[in-house]
Write an enzyme that holds these catalytic residues in place. Structure first.
Site, PDB file in Angstrom:
ATOM      1  N   PRO A   9      -7.865 -13.253  20.624  1.00  0.00           N
ATOM      2  CG  PRO A   9      -9.717 -12.899  21.793  1.00  0.00           C
ATOM      3  CD  PRO A   9      -8.546 -12.203  21.079  1.00  0.00           C
ATOM      4  CG  ASN A  10     -10.965 -18.267  20.895  1.00  0.00           C
ATOM      5  OD1 ASN A  10     -10.093 -18.400  22.482  1.00  0.00           O
ATOM      6  ND2 ASN A  10     -11.672 -17.195  21.610  1.00  0.00           N
ATOM      7  NE  ARG A  17     -12.143 -19.862  17.168  1.00  0.00           N
ATOM      8  CZ  ARG A  17     -12.599 -18.412  17.488  1.00  0.00           C
ATOM      9  NH1 ARG A  17     -11.249 -17.983  17.117  1.00  0.00           N
ATOM     10  NH2 ARG A  17     -13.201 -17.794  17.730  1.00  0.00           N
ATOM     11  CE1 TYR A  22     -14.142 -16.998  12.780  1.00  0.00           C
ATOM     12  CE2 TYR A  22     -14.643 -19.083  13.944  1.00  0.00           C
ATOM     13  CZ  TYR A  22     -14.487 -18.334  14.283  1.00  0.00           C
ATOM     14  OH  TYR A  22     -15.027 -17.894  14.388  1.00  0.00           O
ATOM     15  CG  ASN A  73      -8.744 -11.586  13.212  1.00  0.00           C
ATOM     16  OD1 ASN A  73      -9.794 -11.242  13.930  1.00  0.00           O
ATOM     17  ND2 ASN A  73      -8.822 -12.410  12.453  1.00  0.00           N
ATOM     18  CB  ALA A  76     -14.623 -12.245  20.544  1.00  0.00           C
ATOM     19  CD  GLU A  97     -13.568  -4.113  12.819  1.00  0.00           C
ATOM     20  OE1 GLU A  97     -13.392  -3.264  12.610  1.00  0.00           O
ATOM     21  OE2 GLU A  97     -14.052  -5.516  12.709  1.00  0.00           O
ATOM     22  CG  HIS A  99     -13.435  -9.552  11.292  1.00  0.00           C
ATOM     23  ND1 HIS A  99     -12.738 -10.150  12.497  1.00  0.00           N
ATOM     24  CD2 HIS A  99     -13.465  -7.716  11.239  1.00  0.00           C
ATOM     25  CE1 HIS A  99     -13.728  -8.857  13.696  1.00  0.00           C
ATOM     26  NE2 HIS A  99     -13.774  -7.759  12.469  1.00  0.00           N
ATOM     27  NE  ARG A 106     -19.485 -16.397  12.219  1.00  0.00           N
ATOM     28  CZ  ARG A 106     -18.521 -17.059  13.637  1.00  0.00           C
ATOM     29  NH1 ARG A 106     -17.717 -16.101  12.846  1.00  0.00           N
ATOM     30  NH2 ARG A 106     -19.088 -17.344  14.332  1.00  0.00           N
TER      31      ARG A 106
END
Ligand code: DQA
Length: 148
Positions: A9-10, A17, A22, A73, A76, A97, A99, A106
């Protein structure tokens, strides 16, 4: 060898964004670069993005029997989705995985990943380069498996 890149998502908003977190590259341009890296490495790459948890689970299932490795990725859903963890483990497809941001630097809630424990490895914090590093790591793992 056939690999699958999954974005959650996103991540369709990449480029506009929160660029300070990012980066300024769109998902399209990240995918184009990764497709060319995959081609140089002599492997096929499918790309998939969805904002829906069930669609991500379905795409993992569709990879059973045709996909040798997954780059993911999960956005969330990394921090919330037992369903996605179960799908990845249930498919028995090795996955990395990744990111863009360093999730460990964070908010506290981002520091847990439901996916990391069973991943081949985790890449986090290198911006768009995380995708290329993840591809290298996954390929190195799969090639080692093939030759042993
Ligand atoms: C992200 C980190 C996640 O915590 C966040 O929800 C994202 C992007 C990253 O690539 O840094 O959507 O996965």
């Amino acid at each position: 060898m056939r690999l699958l890149l999954i974005n959650g998502p996103n991540l369709n908003l990449l480029g506009s964004r929160e660029p300070s977190l990012y980066g300024a590259k769109s998902l399209d341009s990240i995918e184009i670069e990764l497709l060319s890296q995959a081609k140089k490495e002599g492997v096929e790459l499918d790309c998939f993005q969805s904002n829906f948890e069930g669609a991500l689970v379905d795409r993992v299932h569709q990879g059973i029997g045709s996909i040798d490795g997954i780059l993911i990725n999960a956005g969330a859903y990394t921090h919330t989705s037992i369903a996605l963890r179960d799908a990845l483990i249930g498919s028995a497809i090795p996955y990395v995985e990744l990111h863009l941001s360093n999730i460990h630097a964070r908010e506290h809630f981002r520091q847990n990943s439901y996916l990391a424990e069973r991943a081949v490895g985790v890449i986090s914090g290198f911006g768009p380069l995380s995708y290329q590093l993840a591809l290298l790591g996954l390929l190195s793992y799969l090639r080692q498996q093939q030759s042993s």
